[in-house]
Design a protein around this motif. Structure first.
Motif, mmCIF file in Angstrom:
data_model
loop_
_atom_site.group_PDB
_atom_site.id
_atom_site.type_symbol
_atom_site.label_atom_id
_atom_site.label_comp_id
_atom_site.label_asym_id
_atom_site.label_seq_id
_atom_site.Cartn_x
_atom_site.Cartn_y
_atom_site.Cartn_z
ATOM 1 N N CYS A 186 0.831 -1.204 0.000
ATOM 2 C CA CYS A 186 0.000 0.000 0.000
ATOM 3 C C CYS A 186 0.868 1.258 0.000
ATOM 4 O O CYS A 186 0.636 2.201 -0.765
ATOM 5 C CB CYS A 186 -0.922 -0.036 1.216
ATOM 6 N N ARG A 187 1.893 1.273 0.832
ATOM 7 C CA ARG A 187 2.791 2.432 0.920
ATOM 8 C C ARG A 187 3.528 2.648 -0.404
ATOM 9 O O ARG A 187 3.558 3.756 -0.932
ATOM 10 C CB ARG A 187 3.790 2.227 2.061
ATOM 11 N N LEU A 188 4.100 1.584 -0.953
ATOM 12 C CA LEU A 188 4.850 1.699 -2.206
ATOM 13 C C LEU A 188 3.946 2.042 -3.387
ATOM 14 O O LEU A 188 4.388 2.641 -4.361
ATOM 15 C CB LEU A 188 5.633 0.415 -2.481
ATOM 16 N N ALA A 189 2.679 1.675 -3.288
ATOM 17 C CA ALA A 189 1.703 1.997 -4.334
ATOM 18 C C ALA A 189 1.204 3.435 -4.220
ATOM 19 O O ALA A 189 0.383 3.884 -5.017
ATOM 20 C CB ALA A 189 0.533 1.024 -4.278
ATOM 21 N N GLY A 190 1.676 4.152 -3.196
ATOM 22 C CA GLY A 190 1.365 5.569 -3.061
ATOM 23 C C GLY A 190 0.152 5.912 -2.232
ATOM 24 O O GLY A 190 -0.261 7.069 -2.177
ATOM 25 N N LEU A 191 -0.434 4.922 -1.549
ATOM 26 C CA LEU A 191 -1.654 5.191 -0.782
ATOM 27 C C LEU A 191 -1.478 4.994 0.719
ATOM 28 O O LEU A 191 -2.449 5.069 1.473
ATOM 29 C CB LEU A 191 -2.799 4.300 -1.289
ATOM 30 N N GLY A 192 -0.254 4.764 1.154
ATOM 31 C CA GLY A 192 -0.005 4.469 2.561
ATOM 32 C C GLY A 192 -0.392 5.569 3.518
ATOM 33 O O GLY A 192 -0.834 5.303 4.633
#
Length: 194
Positions: A68-74
């Motif tokens: 989630c964090r690496l996908a930009g939504l963390g």
């Protein structure tokens, strides 16, 4: 089935781990992403950043949180305990072919799971989360979770029964979208890779 036409639920599986790569059942063990898994998760960012999510939820497991964090939504994500993977009980860390040496017809979808969850248990958990999401004001929702749970969730969404999940493959860092076809719950897209 409750309905809320217009809602879209994005199911996003975490990136690759050593156990997902080897085929080991990974439920309660918090195995980290591999380098390839981190690359897969980062590749989700351009696609997910083009969406406007009203709600972002993630499994409590580190592999889902990091995806989630690496996908930009963390920074927007909330941990949702119900998004955790199937509890494989005594089969945690084992591969299906190894289990079948002892129990030839064993399947996570149809066999008892000592000290873990069976299909009906996971289906009830998925349905409880569906009911909770339908009750929110969210129209576009992102869920970061795991393969088996996401497959059950998709099946439960579309049919009200978890057993269809056995027929829904889901790769690491794959995205699927659930919504409606007119006023009927539907699987809009399944197992999309960035």
């Amino acid at each position: 089935m409750n309905s809320k036409v217009g809602v879209h639920i994005w199911l996003i599986r975490h990136g690759e781990t050593e156990w997902s790569k080897s085929g080991q059942h990974t439920g309660t063990t918090d195995v980290p992403l591999t380098d390839a898994g981190r690359e897969q998760a980062a590749a989700l960012a351009p696609i997910l950043s083009s969406q406007s999510f009203d709600l972002v939820l993630t499994s409590p497991m580190g592999r889902a949180i990091e995806t989630c964090r690496l996908a930009g939504l963390g920074d927007r994500a909330q941990v949702e305990p119900e998004l955790h993977e199937w509890n494989y009980g005594v089969y945690e860390g084992l591969k299906t072919p190894d289990i079948r040496k002892e129990i030839p017809d064993w399947s996570v979808w149809t066999s008892p799971i000592p000290e873990g969850e069976n299909l009906a248990d996971v289906g009830r958990r998925a349905q409880a989360l569906i009911d909770k999401l339908i009750a929110t004001n969210g129209a576009n929702i992102a869920l970061f979770s795991h393969a088996h749970f996401s497959r059950v969730f998709g099946a439960q969404w579309a049919t009200g029964s978890p057993s269809l999940g056995a027929h829904l493959a889901m790769d690491t860092a794959a995205m699927s979208v659930l919504g409606f076809e007119r006023d009927v719950r539907a699987i809009i897209k399944w197992n999309l890779l960035p």
